[in-house]
Design an enzyme around this catalytic site. Sequence first.
Site, PDB file in Angstrom:
ATOM      1  N   ASN A 200       0.749  -0.809   0.318  1.00 28.98           N
ATOM      2  CA  ASN A 200      -0.396   0.242  -0.018  1.00 28.98           C
ATOM      3  C   ASN A 200       0.440   1.156  -0.244  1.00 28.98           C
ATOM      4  OD1 ASN A 200      -1.666   2.413   0.270  1.00 28.98           O
ATOM      5  ND2 ASN A 200      -2.140   1.503   2.423  1.00 28.98           N
TER       6      ASN A 200
ATOM      7  N   LYS B  65       0.147   4.321   0.265  1.00 23.00           N
ATOM      8  CA  LYS B  65       0.342   4.960   0.191  1.00 23.00           C
ATOM      9  C   LYS B  65      -0.212   6.262  -0.718  1.00 23.00           C
ATOM     10  CE  LYS B  65      -0.143   3.100   5.289  1.00 23.00           C
ATOM     11  NZ  LYS B  65       0.007   3.374   6.035  1.00 23.00           N
TER      12      LYS B  65
ATOM     13  N   HIS C 250      -9.723   1.284   5.534  1.00 21.56           N
ATOM     14  CA  HIS C 250      -8.158   1.789   5.936  1.00 21.56           C
ATOM     15  C   HIS C 250      -8.144   2.678   6.944  1.00 21.56           C
ATOM     16  CE1 HIS C 250      -3.988   2.829   6.428  1.00 21.56           C
ATOM     17  NE2 HIS C 250      -3.729   1.623   6.322  1.00 21.56           N
TER      18      HIS C 250
ATOM     19  N   GLU D  34      -6.912   5.220   8.090  1.00 19.04           N
ATOM     20  CA  GLU D  34      -7.031   6.420   7.332  1.00 19.04           C
ATOM     21  C   GLU D  34      -7.666   6.969   6.881  1.00 19.04           C
ATOM     22  OE1 GLU D  34      -3.024   5.492   5.479  1.00 19.04           O
ATOM     23  OE2 GLU D  34      -1.966   5.458   7.858  1.00 19.04           O
TER      24      GLU D  34
ATOM     25  N   GLU E 107      -5.123  -4.694  11.020  1.00 24.78           N
ATOM     26  CA  GLU E 107      -4.297  -3.802  10.675  1.00 24.78           C
ATOM     27  C   GLU E 107      -3.980  -2.765  12.146  1.00 24.78           C
ATOM     28  OE1 GLU E 107      -2.304  -2.452   6.683  1.00 24.78           O
ATOM     29  OE2 GLU E 107      -4.265  -1.324   6.701  1.00 24.78           O
TER      30      GLU E 107
ATOM     31  N   GLY F 269       2.978   2.444  10.908  1.00 20.59           N
ATOM     32  CA  GLY F 269       4.067   4.046  10.440  1.00 20.59           C
ATOM     33  C   GLY F 269       4.752   4.128  12.122  1.00 20.59           C
TER      34      GLY F 269
ATOM     35  N   SER G 294       4.017  -1.665  10.522  1.00 19.95           N
ATOM     36  CA  SER G 294       5.217  -1.922  10.572  1.00 19.95           C
ATOM     37  C   SER G 294       5.825  -3.503  10.340  1.00 19.95           C
ATOM     38  CB  SER G 294       5.648  -2.349  11.756  1.00 19.95           C
ATOM     39  OG  SER G 294       4.963  -0.186  12.078  1.00 19.95           O
TER      40      SER G 294
HETATM   41  P1  13P Z   1       3.202   0.496   7.808  1.00 18.25           P
HETATM   42  O1  13P Z   1       3.560  -0.634   7.214  1.00 18.25           O
HETATM   43  O2  13P Z   1       4.378   1.651   7.029  1.00 18.25           O
HETATM   44  O3  13P Z   1       2.841   0.191   8.989  1.00 18.25           O
HETATM   45  O4  13P Z   1       1.412   0.572   7.199  1.00 18.25           O
HETATM   46  C1  13P Z   1       0.869  -1.078   6.966  1.00 18.25           C
HETATM   47  C2  13P Z   1      -0.080  -0.239   6.561  1.00 18.25           C
HETATM   48  O5  13P Z   1      -1.436   1.263   6.447  1.00 18.25           O
HETATM   49  C3  13P Z   1      -0.964  -0.662   5.011  1.00 18.25           C
HETATM   50  O6  13P Z   1      -1.630  -0.632   4.847  1.00 18.25           O
END
Ligand code: 13P
Length: 251
Positions: free
Chosen positions: A8, A10, A98, A100, A169, A175, A213
């Site tokens: 992803n 982002k 997601h 976010e 997640e 992150g 992560s």
């Molecule tokens: P990270 O791997 O950067 O922690 O992000 C995970 C994520 O949100 C994947 O959708």
Amino acid sequence: MTQLIAGNWKMNGTLDANVALLGALAAGLGPQTPAQVAVCIPAPYWAQFRVLAAQHPGLKAVALGAQDVSAHASGAYTGELSAAMLKDFGCRYAIVGHSERRQYHGETDAVVAAKAQQALAHGMTPIVCLGETLEQREAGQTFEVVKRQLAAVIHINGHCINEIVVAYEPIWAIGTGKTASIEQAQEVHARLREQLKAASAQAERIKILYGGSMNAGNAAGLLAQADIDGGLIGGASLKAADFLAIIGAAR
Ligand code: 13P
């Protein structure tokens, strides 16, 4: 089951950076990988991905994914992208729900379920994201939260849930460099599997990915767990060597 490693990206990427990243990915992947691989990249670059995939045999086995899809089929929804548009560009996957999007765009469980329904109706696989905040985990509400999030998707999609991918997640692990421990992740995945089993006789074939992560160092341990069927990778999917190492750890 074959594991799925999905990147992803982002809101990252440029035309030039994508050529370098996807080129390096292509060079590191054979025409066939044991795992399924996908990259969920920003929509403006879908056309570029298609051009690069036609040039690089190493990208043949890499599926294209979107990071979101509209809950509506078409019409006056400025800025939204419909499932039909995703399909037009060859998207195989669409991430929905997601954290976010839930957090910054106010997406409710019902909206996320409708988005999954749109993807399914157009023959794509929604990657349905679920996860608790740190506050919810500390209050002992983890199972209750992810159960409610998944239940909304099961409720309106019925037997079609055999075609979804679930991604657990934990928000506190995204992150932050704080991965859920192998035990914490497997425990939640097992609970999600039970919930899927109660809804479908084919729940064993529904992939449940872990995200948060995941990196080259911790992927093998997580991916060895019985109910972890792949990973949804953020930051580490932006570095070809790291993403390739995670793919290499998958079965
Ligand atoms: P990270 O791997 O950067 O922690 O992000 C995970 C994520 O949100 C994947 O959708």
